[in-house]
Scaffold this motif. Structure first.
Motif, PDB file in Angstrom:
ATOM      1  N   ALA A  26      46.212  37.051  28.983  1.00  0.00           N
ATOM      2  CA  ALA A  26      44.923  36.698  29.335  1.00  0.00           C
ATOM      3  C   ALA A  26      44.547  38.184  30.297  1.00  0.00           C
ATOM      4  CB  ALA A  26      44.971  34.980  29.981  1.00  0.00           C
ATOM      5  N   GLY A  27      43.038  37.603  30.668  1.00  0.00           N
ATOM      6  CA  GLY A  27      42.529  39.048  32.128  1.00  0.00           C
ATOM      7  C   GLY A  27      41.387  37.967  32.912  1.00  0.00           C
ATOM      8  N   ALA A  28      41.227  38.782  33.416  1.00  0.00           N
ATOM      9  CA  ALA A  28      40.250  38.452  34.682  1.00  0.00           C
ATOM     10  C   ALA A  28      39.715  39.437  35.224  1.00  0.00           C
ATOM     11  CB  ALA A  28      40.854  37.145  35.741  1.00  0.00           C
ATOM     12  N   VAL A  29      38.321  39.792  35.916  1.00  0.00           N
ATOM     13  CA  VAL A  29      37.650  40.837  36.475  1.00  0.00           C
ATOM     14  C   VAL A  29      36.631  40.347  37.154  1.00  0.00           C
ATOM     15  CG1 VAL A  29      36.379  43.194  36.084  1.00  0.00           C
ATOM     16  CG2 VAL A  29      38.189  42.643  34.628  1.00  0.00           C
ATOM     17  N   PHE A  30      36.459  40.831  38.605  1.00  0.00           N
ATOM     18  CA  PHE A  30      36.025  40.316  39.428  1.00  0.00           C
ATOM     19  C   PHE A  30      34.694  40.963  39.538  1.00  0.00           C
ATOM     20  CE2 PHE A  30      39.710  38.757  40.379  1.00  0.00           C
ATOM     21  CZ  PHE A  30      39.598  37.039  40.286  1.00  0.00           C
ATOM     22  N   GLY A  31      33.485  40.799  39.208  1.00  0.00           N
ATOM     23  CA  GLY A  31      32.402  42.220  38.778  1.00  0.00           C
ATOM     24  C   GLY A  31      31.485  41.832  40.289  1.00  0.00           C
ATOM     25  N   LEU A  32      32.078  43.177  41.680  1.00  0.00           N
ATOM     26  CA  LEU A  32      31.161  43.575  42.559  1.00  0.00           C
ATOM     27  C   LEU A  32      29.970  43.736  42.797  1.00  0.00           C
ATOM     28  CD1 LEU A  32      34.051  45.716  44.256  1.00  0.00           C
ATOM     29  CD2 LEU A  32      34.083  42.962  44.193  1.00  0.00           C
ATOM     30  N   ASN A  33      29.498  44.751  41.293  1.00  0.00           N
ATOM     31  CA  ASN A  33      28.224  44.990  40.988  1.00  0.00           C
ATOM     32  C   ASN A  33      28.460  45.214  39.395  1.00  0.00           C
ATOM     33  OD1 ASN A  33      28.683  48.070  40.316  1.00  0.00           O
ATOM     34  ND2 ASN A  33      28.148  47.786  43.021  1.00  0.00           N
ATOM     35  N   THR A  34      27.515  45.371  38.850  1.00  0.00           N
ATOM     36  CA  THR A  34      27.537  45.752  37.303  1.00  0.00           C
ATOM     37  C   THR A  34      28.029  46.805  36.566  1.00  0.00           C
ATOM     38  OG1 THR A  34      25.043  46.538  37.652  1.00  0.00           O
ATOM     39  CG2 THR A  34      24.863  44.248  36.776  1.00  0.00           C
ATOM     40  N   PHE A  35      28.735  47.704  38.180  1.00  0.00           N
ATOM     41  CA  PHE A  35      29.473  48.575  37.445  1.00  0.00           C
ATOM     42  C   PHE A  35      30.500  48.449  37.846  1.00  0.00           C
ATOM     43  CE2 PHE A  35      30.590  52.816  39.210  1.00  0.00           C
ATOM     44  CZ  PHE A  35      31.243  54.083  38.243  1.00  0.00           C
ATOM     45  N   PHE A  36      30.605  48.134  38.987  1.00  0.00           N
ATOM     46  CA  PHE A  36      32.712  47.996  39.417  1.00  0.00           C
ATOM     47  C   PHE A  36      33.268  46.086  39.519  1.00  0.00           C
ATOM     48  CE2 PHE A  36      35.595  48.497  42.999  1.00  0.00           C
ATOM     49  CZ  PHE A  36      36.132  49.304  42.387  1.00  0.00           C
ATOM     50  N   GLY A  37      34.081  46.955  39.186  1.00  0.00           N
ATOM     51  CA  GLY A  37      35.071  45.236  39.302  1.00  0.00           C
ATOM     52  C   GLY A  37      36.407  45.402  39.482  1.00  0.00           C
ATOM     53  N   LEU A  38      37.083  44.571  39.653  1.00  0.00           N
ATOM     54  CA  LEU A  38      38.636  44.245  40.337  1.00  0.00           C
ATOM     55  C   LEU A  38      39.123  43.717  39.070  1.00  0.00           C
ATOM     56  CD1 LEU A  38      39.035  44.612  43.706  1.00  0.00           C
ATOM     57  CD2 LEU A  38      38.858  46.401  42.421  1.00  0.00           C
ATOM     58  N   GLY A  39      40.390  43.786  38.561  1.00  0.00           N
ATOM     59  CA  GLY A  39      40.813  43.089  37.960  1.00  0.00           C
ATOM     60  C   GLY A  39      42.650  42.578  37.377  1.00  0.00           C
ATOM     61  N   THR A  40      43.016  41.947  37.248  1.00  0.00           N
ATOM     62  CA  THR A  40      43.997  41.774  36.557  1.00  0.00           C
ATOM     63  C   THR A  40      44.050  41.068  35.187  1.00  0.00           C
ATOM     64  OG1 THR A  40      45.954  41.041  37.102  1.00  0.00           O
ATOM     65  CG2 THR A  40      44.116  39.396  37.454  1.00  0.00           C
ATOM     66  N   CYS A  92      61.439  41.840  25.521  1.00  0.00           N
ATOM     67  CA  CYS A  92      60.552  41.433  25.439  1.00  0.00           C
ATOM     68  C   CYS A  92      60.391  41.351  27.226  1.00  0.00           C
ATOM     69  CB  CYS A  92      60.726  39.813  25.102  1.00  0.00           C
ATOM     70  SG  CYS A  92      59.304  39.080  25.751  1.00  0.00           S
ATOM     71  N   TYR A  93      58.334  41.546  27.810  1.00  0.00           N
ATOM     72  CA  TYR A  93      58.712  41.971  29.014  1.00  0.00           C
ATOM     73  C   TYR A  93      57.632  40.661  29.532  1.00  0.00           C
ATOM     74  CZ  TYR A  93      60.616  46.465  29.977  1.00  0.00           C
ATOM     75  OH  TYR A  93      61.824  47.644  30.033  1.00  0.00           O
ATOM     76  N   ALA A  94      57.243  40.580  30.507  1.00  0.00           N
ATOM     77  CA  ALA A  94      55.504  39.941  30.729  1.00  0.00           C
ATOM     78  C   ALA A  94      55.323  40.770  32.023  1.00  0.00           C
ATOM     79  CB  ALA A  94      56.766  39.233  32.508  1.00  0.00           C
ATOM     80  N   ASN A  95      54.068  41.609  31.823  1.00  0.00           N
ATOM     81  CA  ASN A  95      53.364  42.615  31.797  1.00  0.00           C
ATOM     82  C   ASN A  95      52.635  42.389  32.695  1.00  0.00           C
ATOM     83  OD1 ASN A  95      50.962  44.821  30.920  1.00  0.00           O
ATOM     84  ND2 ASN A  95      53.182  45.520  31.487  1.00  0.00           N
ATOM     85  N   ILE A  96      51.722  42.585  34.187  1.00  0.00           N
ATOM     86  CA  ILE A  96      50.897  42.550  34.825  1.00  0.00           C
ATOM     87  C   ILE A  96      50.147  43.907  35.645  1.00  0.00           C
ATOM     88  CG2 ILE A  96      50.220  41.247  36.648  1.00  0.00           C
ATOM     89  CD1 ILE A  96      52.836  39.113  36.574  1.00  0.00           C
ATOM     90  N   PRO A  97      48.894  44.238  34.702  1.00  0.00           N
ATOM     91  CA  PRO A  97      48.438  45.249  35.512  1.00  0.00           C
ATOM     92  C   PRO A  97      47.520  44.997  36.323  1.00  0.00           C
ATOM     93  CG  PRO A  97      47.370  44.697  33.305  1.00  0.00           C
ATOM     94  CD  PRO A  97      48.874  43.927  33.539  1.00  0.00           C
ATOM     95  N   VAL A  98      46.943  45.757  37.777  1.00  0.00           N
ATOM     96  CA  VAL A  98      45.849  45.509  38.768  1.00  0.00           C
ATOM     97  C   VAL A  98      44.975  46.498  38.667  1.00  0.00           C
ATOM     98  CG1 VAL A  98      45.456  45.452  40.657  1.00  0.00           C
ATOM     99  CG2 VAL A  98      47.563  44.062  39.770  1.00  0.00           C
ATOM    100  N   PHE A  99      43.985  46.567  38.327  1.00  0.00           N
ATOM    101  CA  PHE A  99      43.060  47.568  37.949  1.00  0.00           C
ATOM    102  C   PHE A  99      41.554  48.068  38.594  1.00  0.00           C
ATOM    103  CE2 PHE A  99      43.210  45.243  33.878  1.00  0.00           C
ATOM    104  CZ  PHE A  99      41.458  44.433  34.404  1.00  0.00           C
ATOM    105  N   TRP A 109      30.355  50.189  27.431  1.00  0.00           N
ATOM    106  CA  TRP A 109      31.353  50.944  27.531  1.00  0.00           C
ATOM    107  C   TRP A 109      32.324  50.037  28.645  1.00  0.00           C
ATOM    108  CZ3 TRP A 109      32.090  56.320  28.742  1.00  0.00           C
ATOM    109  CH2 TRP A 109      33.750  57.008  28.966  1.00  0.00           C
ATOM    110  N   ASN A 110      33.638  49.592  28.445  1.00  0.00           N
ATOM    111  CA  ASN A 110      34.357  49.308  30.161  1.00  0.00           C
ATOM    112  C   ASN A 110      36.080  50.436  30.471  1.00  0.00           C
ATOM    113  OD1 ASN A 110      32.865  47.103  29.566  1.00  0.00           O
ATOM    114  ND2 ASN A 110      33.795  45.948  29.397  1.00  0.00           N
ATOM    115  N   VAL A 111      35.770  51.114  31.732  1.00  0.00           N
ATOM    116  CA  VAL A 111      37.307  51.584  31.179  1.00  0.00           C
ATOM    117  C   VAL A 111      37.664  51.408  32.764  1.00  0.00           C
ATOM    118  CG1 VAL A 111      38.165  53.998  32.449  1.00  0.00           C
ATOM    119  CG2 VAL A 111      35.618  54.074  31.139  1.00  0.00           C
ATOM    120  N   ASP A 112      39.170  50.868  32.947  1.00  0.00           N
ATOM    121  CA  ASP A 112      39.690  50.509  33.359  1.00  0.00           C
ATOM    122  C   ASP A 112      40.542  51.280  33.866  1.00  0.00           C
ATOM    123  OD1 ASP A 112      38.396  48.015  33.226  1.00  0.00           O
ATOM    124  OD2 ASP A 112      39.373  47.027  32.025  1.00  0.00           O
ATOM    125  N   ALA A 113      41.543  52.162  34.832  1.00  0.00           N
ATOM    126  CA  ALA A 113      42.287  52.584  35.134  1.00  0.00           C
ATOM    127  C   ALA A 113      43.138  52.300  36.704  1.00  0.00           C
ATOM    128  CB  ALA A 113      41.935  54.096  35.773  1.00  0.00           C
TER     129      ALA A 113
END
Length: 259
Positions: free
Chosen positions: A83-97, A130-137, A150-154
């Motif tokens: 499961a993931g969540a993205v906090f949208g600061l505007n329609t172009f950029f957000g912070l997610g995990t 087996c891993y518990a995997n947590i990305p922050v992007f 089109w979404n691009v996460d880094a």
């Protein structure tokens, strides 16, 4: 005839004006269609997703151990959900995990012999972990066409090993003092993480590295894409003088449903 010529001229002028309008489209207006900095329509985007692909390790066994005459390292299947969540600061950029549970596989086959070839071993290793995997992007969103985005996460990821095993099969042939070839087969299944019985070295539970993902979102709810993760940390653990370098990597296709 005259009326026909007038109609042709009018049609030609209309086409030329339409082309001029398309060519002279202000860059800012066109950019707003692809990249928009308007306030986010939804501050918090939550999704659940499925992952499927391959995983493996990059290693330098051959350069560390001259006894290894031949080695083949292969990817295995990798599957996960999260499961993931993205906090949208505007329609172009957000912070997610995200929080993902990954079941990875890899395999290594090698031929080992001493200098005088009196002992030869064929080693087959099948790893399951087996891993518990947590990305922050950082998440960048581009409006492609109509409802398609089109979404691009880094960013970076951290993962922790929950469980795993290494299935070992070793075919060993030794020439005894009488010149006879004595074969032997040894099978074992030690734990994958922090075990003294894994082949050559054990594996550290924690890892950190690069996270990159791209996806196409159709409307509000559905997205498909791919992602790549590569570990920066050397996950090999050994008490010996020589310590090889082992790095995890995985590649997944993903399917997500956004709420």
């Amino acid at each position: 005839m005259f009326d026909k010529c007038v109609k042709i001229r009018k049609a030609t002028v209309a086409v030329v004006l339409a082309l001029m309008a398309a060519v002279s489209c202000p860059e800012r207006a066109c950019a707003q269609q692809f990249v928009s900095f308007e306030p986010a329509r939804q501050f918090l985007e939550v999704d659940v997703h499925l992952l499927g692909g391959g995983s493996g390790v990059i290693q330098n066994y051959a350069s560390c151990f001259p006894e290894i005459r031949e080695i083949n390292n292969s990817m295995g299947g990798s599957y996960g959900l999260g499961a993931g969540a993205v906090f949208g600061l505007n329609t172009f950029f957000g912070l997610g995990t995200e929080l993902n549970i990954l079941l990875n596989h890899s395999r290594t086959d090698m031929g080992v012999s001493n200098d005088d070839a009196t002992s030869v071993s064929n080693v087959f290793l099948r790893n399951r972990y087996c891993y518990a995997n947590i990305p922050v992007f950082m998440s960048f969103r581009f409006h492609v066409l109509g409802p398609i985005r089109w979404n691009v996460d880094a960013g970076l990821f951290y993962q922790y090993g929950l469980s795993g095993s290494q299935n070992q099969t070793i075919f060993n042939s030794v020439i005894n003092d009488l010149g006879q070839l004595v074969p032997r087969v040894v099978k074992s299944k030690p734990d994958y993480f922090n075990s003294k019985d894994t082949f050559i070295h054990s594996y550290r539970r924690s890892d950190i590295g690069l996270h990159f993902s791209t996806a196409l979102q159709f409307g509000r709810h559905f997205a498909i894409g791919a992602r790549l993760q590569f570990g920066f940390k050397n996950v090999a653990r050994t008490d010996g003088i020589v310590c090889p370098r082992i790095h995890n990597y995985d590649f997944h296709a993903l399917a997500a449903y956004k709420f």
